[in-house]
Scaffold this motif. Structure first.
Motif, PDB file in Angstrom:
ATOM      1  N   ALA A  33       0.829  -1.200   0.000  1.00 48.80           N
ATOM      2  CA  ALA A  33       0.000   0.000   0.000  1.00 48.80           C
ATOM      3  C   ALA A  33       0.866   1.252   0.000  1.00 48.80           C
ATOM      4  CB  ALA A  33      -0.908   0.000   1.234  1.00 48.80           C
ATOM      5  N   GLY A  34       0.557   2.188  -0.932  1.00 50.07           N
ATOM      6  CA  GLY A  34       1.253   3.469  -0.974  1.00 50.07           C
ATOM      7  C   GLY A  34       2.687   3.398  -1.423  1.00 50.07           C
ATOM      8  N   ASN A 214       6.754   2.807   1.746  1.00 47.10           N
ATOM      9  CA  ASN A 214       5.485   3.522   1.657  1.00 47.10           C
ATOM     10  C   ASN A 214       5.738   5.017   1.488  1.00 47.10           C
ATOM     11  OD1 ASN A 214       3.151   5.132   3.014  1.00 47.10           O
ATOM     12  ND2 ASN A 214       2.264   3.131   2.546  1.00 47.10           N
ATOM     13  N   ARG A 216       2.915   7.129   0.872  1.00 45.66           N
ATOM     14  CA  ARG A 216       1.651   7.805   1.155  1.00 45.66           C
ATOM     15  C   ARG A 216       1.625   8.319   2.589  1.00 45.66           C
ATOM     16  NH1 ARG A 216      -2.640   3.790   0.237  1.00 45.66           N
ATOM     17  NH2 ARG A 216      -2.359   4.380  -1.939  1.00 45.66           N
ATOM     18  N   ALA A 217       1.910   7.445   3.537  1.00 47.03           N
ATOM     19  CA  ALA A 217       1.790   7.805   4.953  1.00 47.03           C
ATOM     20  C   ALA A 217       2.915   8.750   5.354  1.00 47.03           C
ATOM     21  CB  ALA A 217       1.802   6.548   5.803  1.00 47.03           C
ATOM     22  N   SER A 222      -0.592   7.625  10.555  1.00 43.69           N
ATOM     23  CA  SER A 222      -1.083   7.075   9.288  1.00 43.69           C
ATOM     24  C   SER A 222      -0.385   5.773   8.919  1.00 43.69           C
ATOM     25  CB  SER A 222      -0.918   8.099   8.161  1.00 43.69           C
ATOM     26  OG  SER A 222       0.445   8.459   7.997  1.00 43.69           O
ATOM     27  N   GLU A 410      -6.741   7.754  -1.902  1.00 41.53           N
ATOM     28  CA  GLU A 410      -5.988   8.204  -0.740  1.00 41.53           C
ATOM     29  C   GLU A 410      -6.465   9.587  -0.335  1.00 41.53           C
ATOM     30  OE1 GLU A 410      -1.876   9.972  -2.413  1.00 41.53           O
ATOM     31  OE2 GLU A 410      -2.068   7.800  -2.682  1.00 41.53           O
ATOM     32  N   ASP A 412      -5.961  12.914   2.908  1.00 39.90           N
ATOM     33  CA  ASP A 412      -5.141  13.447   3.987  1.00 39.90           C
ATOM     34  C   ASP A 412      -5.590  12.880   5.336  1.00 39.90           C
ATOM     35  OD1 ASP A 412      -3.628  15.126   2.299  1.00 39.90           O
ATOM     36  OD2 ASP A 412      -5.219  16.618   2.290  1.00 39.90           O
ATOM     37  N   THR A 442      -5.106   1.984   5.446  1.00 41.78           N
ATOM     38  CA  THR A 442      -3.909   2.439   4.724  1.00 41.78           C
ATOM     39  C   THR A 442      -4.240   3.514   3.692  1.00 41.78           C
ATOM     40  OG1 THR A 442      -4.156   0.560   3.192  1.00 41.78           O
ATOM     41  CG2 THR A 442      -2.617   0.295   5.043  1.00 41.78           C
ATOM     42  N   ARG A 443      -5.425   4.118   3.779  1.00 42.81           N
ATOM     43  CA  ARG A 443      -5.779   5.200   2.851  1.00 42.81           C
ATOM     44  C   ARG A 443      -5.245   6.569   3.278  1.00 42.81           C
ATOM     45  NH1 ARG A 443      -5.614   2.762  -1.028  1.00 42.81           N
ATOM     46  NH2 ARG A 443      -4.841   1.131   0.378  1.00 42.81           N
ATOM     47  N   PRO A 444      -4.957   6.857   4.567  1.00 41.98           N
ATOM     48  CA  PRO A 444      -4.604   8.227   4.948  1.00 41.98           C
ATOM     49  C   PRO A 444      -3.139   8.587   4.690  1.00 41.98           C
ATOM     50  CG  PRO A 444      -4.654   6.861   6.907  1.00 41.98           C
ATOM     51  CD  PRO A 444      -5.113   5.997   5.764  1.00 41.98           C
ATOM     52  N   ARG A 445      -2.941   9.872   4.410  1.00 40.97           N
ATOM     53  CA  ARG A 445      -1.586  10.415   4.344  1.00 40.97           C
ATOM     54  C   ARG A 445      -1.126  10.903   5.721  1.00 40.97           C
ATOM     55  NH1 ARG A 445      -4.252  13.302   0.134  1.00 40.97           N
ATOM     56  NH2 ARG A 445      -3.875  12.404  -1.929  1.00 40.97           N
TER      57      ARG A 445
END
Length: 630
Positions: A33-34, A214, A216-217, A222, A410, A412, A442-445
């Motif tokens: 993820a990310g 990753n 994204r996080a 996150s 994704e 914030d 695992t969608r949030p930044r």
């Protein structure tokens, strides 16, 4: 690391290893993820074109979802260098292309998704499609963990039939579409079965690489779920291992409940924060029924938001109807398009140059950059074949979605509705429950929070796969989910059941109503006009009539109120509330009807698109009780 490219991002050593493989490599990439998967694929395609000297026609790029394809196309257009002209497609779109070329005598456009996938698989297996792919040198397939059933068989047939390289990318930890296989035992066997097939079929020739970092996080919060990713991957890939789901799900849920609990959506402080979010925010729930309840609470609290549609549920934006209505002839020139742009009410960020290119692409007029055949464009619109970039939902600071529909997105800030403890009897197994929760977490930044579980004891999916509200008594029916095509669209509003001025109604839809506005449906007649249907309902906004319900809705409402095979509903809700405007969308219908009332000769106009889990209001004398004694 490699030199930065047009998009300005360096490649990590892991990404570089993927990007630099030769065109004939047989490559399986496990991308967490990310982990920059789409960025890596764009660079991989650039290398295949620029350094491996493959032409765009020698590369086939497929993905599971429209959202993933749309994102890849956008990235290629913005950041792709040599590969900007490589075309990405969904499996359904590609299967239809194959069938139209090898079996043009059949009406494939009217066939189901499943029929087209099976038909394309057969055409490839028996060699009828060989002439289409004589020059195929590399296949790129994204989201392969979601390949189950007929889609998996299609891809396996494709890779076995043609002697070419491939790059397939997926994450076993995010395999959450097993529910599409109805049989529970078969479903369990389908999860990540494609990974097994690749390893068995290609053996030592298969090169396996991983993307683990990753991007994204951006905060520790996150990253809460990230350590569980490798556990889920290992569990999904170990076919004979005992279920890890209960333990892993409980670990994930415990971690989620260790983040900030925002409580309930009836708290004014919570609502005030959601009315003015900083950055993008999503509220994610295990089921779409929960998402509908959350959406209803937000509407009640006057919080603007968008309810995420299913991937296949597309709406053509209202500016398309304005385009047709403002074009008297059958040809639209670029100059005329530019003249109309100020009146089209394009969504923020809508680039006229990009839209013109998409219209040209959809009408296959690439050789003529200066005009569009409106007759052909209308046919494309009617067949639902406009590019996804045109039909995508507009952006919103706050999105409400199920876990499944949030896949690949994704934000914030993510607020996860507590899925509650595992319960016996759920359709999906504990392993899949863990993977779904992992996807959501695992969608949030930046921020991960959670929301108390809404009371769903009286909400469940019922007739025609719609969510419904039920009462404590067996006979009680309290409300029904509204879907995209629940408003009549064959003729413009004001020409048939609803009397009114069609032109004024169209102008009202174009200028006086906004997404999220509440609509009220009023029963037009006490009794049904046709067997097996409810009476039609009038759709009103602030008292103004905008349309009537479709026959499909009237059939589904009849079925929802029908308590048994021998029972015939005699009382229908007088009014239906809790319904909101999802979009004002462009539709096609009778060209004669549109022309007759002054809406142009193309048979294109606007209708309101409805959403929400409604509430029924009965006459006092009925109160929905007529079924009690039956």
């Amino acid at each position: 690391m490699s030199e930065p490219y047009q998009g300005g991002h360096l490649l990590t050593a892991e990404q570089e290893a993927v990007v630099r493989q030769s065109a004939d490599a047989l490559l399986l990439v496990t991308a967490g993820a990310g982990s920059g998967k789409t960025h890596t694929l764009v660079r991989r395609l650039d290398v295949l074109v620029a350094q491996e000297e493959l032409g765009a026609g020698e590369i086939l790029v497929l993905s599971f979802s429209r959202a993933a394809v749309r994102e890849l196309r956008t990235r290629l257009a913005r950041h792709g260098e040599a590969a900007r002209h490589v075309r990405a497609q969904t499996f359904d779109s590609w299967a239809l292309d194959v069938l139209v070329q090898v079996a043009a005598d059949e009406e494939w456009r009217s066939r189901s998704f499943e029929d087209r996938i099976v038909g394309a698989t057969d055409a490839i297996a028996d060699g009828r499609a060989d002439h289409l792919y004589e020059e195929l040198r590399h296949v790129v397939i994204d989201e392969v963990q979601d390949l189950v059933g007929s889609r998996r068989e299609l891809v396996e047939t494709l890779l076995e039939r043609y002697d070419c390289g491939f790059t397939v990318v997926g994450d076993p930890a995010q395999a959450i579409y097993g529910f599409q296989v109805e049989d529970p035992e078969e479903r369990a066997g389908e999860t990540n079965r494609f990974f097994d097939w690749l390893r068995i079929t290609f053996g030592d020739d298969l090169l396996e690489l991983r993307l683990t970092e990753n991007f994204r996080a951006r905060t520790e919060e996150s990253r809460t779920a990230l350590p569980i990713g490798p556990v889920l991957q290992a569990g999904a890939e170990a076919r004979d291992a005992p279920h890890l789901g209960p333990k892993t799900f409980n670990e994930l849920r415990t971690a989620l409940l260790g983040t900030l609990n925002i409580g309930e959506l009836d708290d004014e402080f919570v609502l005030a924060a959601l009315r003015d979010p900083v950055g993008s925010t999503a509220i994610l729930s295990r089921t779409n029924g929960q998402a509908l309840l959350v959406s209803g609470q937000l509407h009640a609290g006057q919080v603007p938001h968008r309810l995420q549609r299913a991937a296949q549920d597309r709406a053509v934006p209202s500016w398309m109807a304005t385009l047709f209505r403002s074009s008297a002839g059958s040809v639209l020139t670029r100059d005329r398009f530019d003249e109309l742009v100020p009146n089209l009410s394009l969504s923020p960020g809508g680039d006229p140059d990009v839209l013109w290119g998409l219209l040209l692409r959809s009408t296959m007029r690439r050789g003529n950059r200066h005009s569009i055949d409106l007759i052909e464009l209308r046919s494309v619109l009617a067949a639902g074949r406009l590019p996804d970039e045109i039909t995508a939902q507009p952006s919103s600071p706050l999105v409400v979605s199920s876990f499944h529909r949030a896949k690949g997105l994704e934000f914030d800030r993510v607020i996860v509705v507590d899925p509650g403890p595992l319960l016996d009897g759920r359709e999906s197994d504990p392993d899949e429950e863990a993977r779904m929760l992992y996807v959501a977490m695992t969608r949030p930044r930046d921020e991960l929070m959670w929301l108390n579980t809404p009371d769903t004891r009286l909400v469940r999916k019922g007739h025609a796969a719609r969510w419904g509200r039920y009462g404590w008594q067996r006979w009680q029916r309290m409300g029904l989910e509204f879907l995209g095509e629940d408003v009549h669209r064959d003729e413009p509003a004001g020409t048939s059941v609803l009397s009114g001025n069609p032109v004024e109604i169209q102008d009202y839809l174009r200028t006086e109503i906004s997404v999220g506005d509440e609509l009220v449906l009023e029963r037009m007649y006490e009794d049904s006009l046709e067997e097996g249907q409810s009476p039609p309902y009038l759709v009103r906004h602030a008292g103004c009539p905008l349309g009537t319900t479709s026959r499909s809705f009237q059939r589904d409402l009849y079925g929802f109120l029908r308590l048994s095979r021998d029972y015939v509903p005699r009382v229908y809700p007088r009014v239906i509330r809790g319904v909101y405007l999802d979009a004002v969308e462009t539709v096609t219908g009778s060209e004669a009807a549109g022309s007759l009332v002054g809406l142009g000769a193309h048979g294109v106009w606007l209708v309101p698109r409805l959403t929400g889990l409604s509430w029924f209001g009965y006459d006092a004398k009925d109160d929905g009780r007529e079924a009690k004694d039956d």
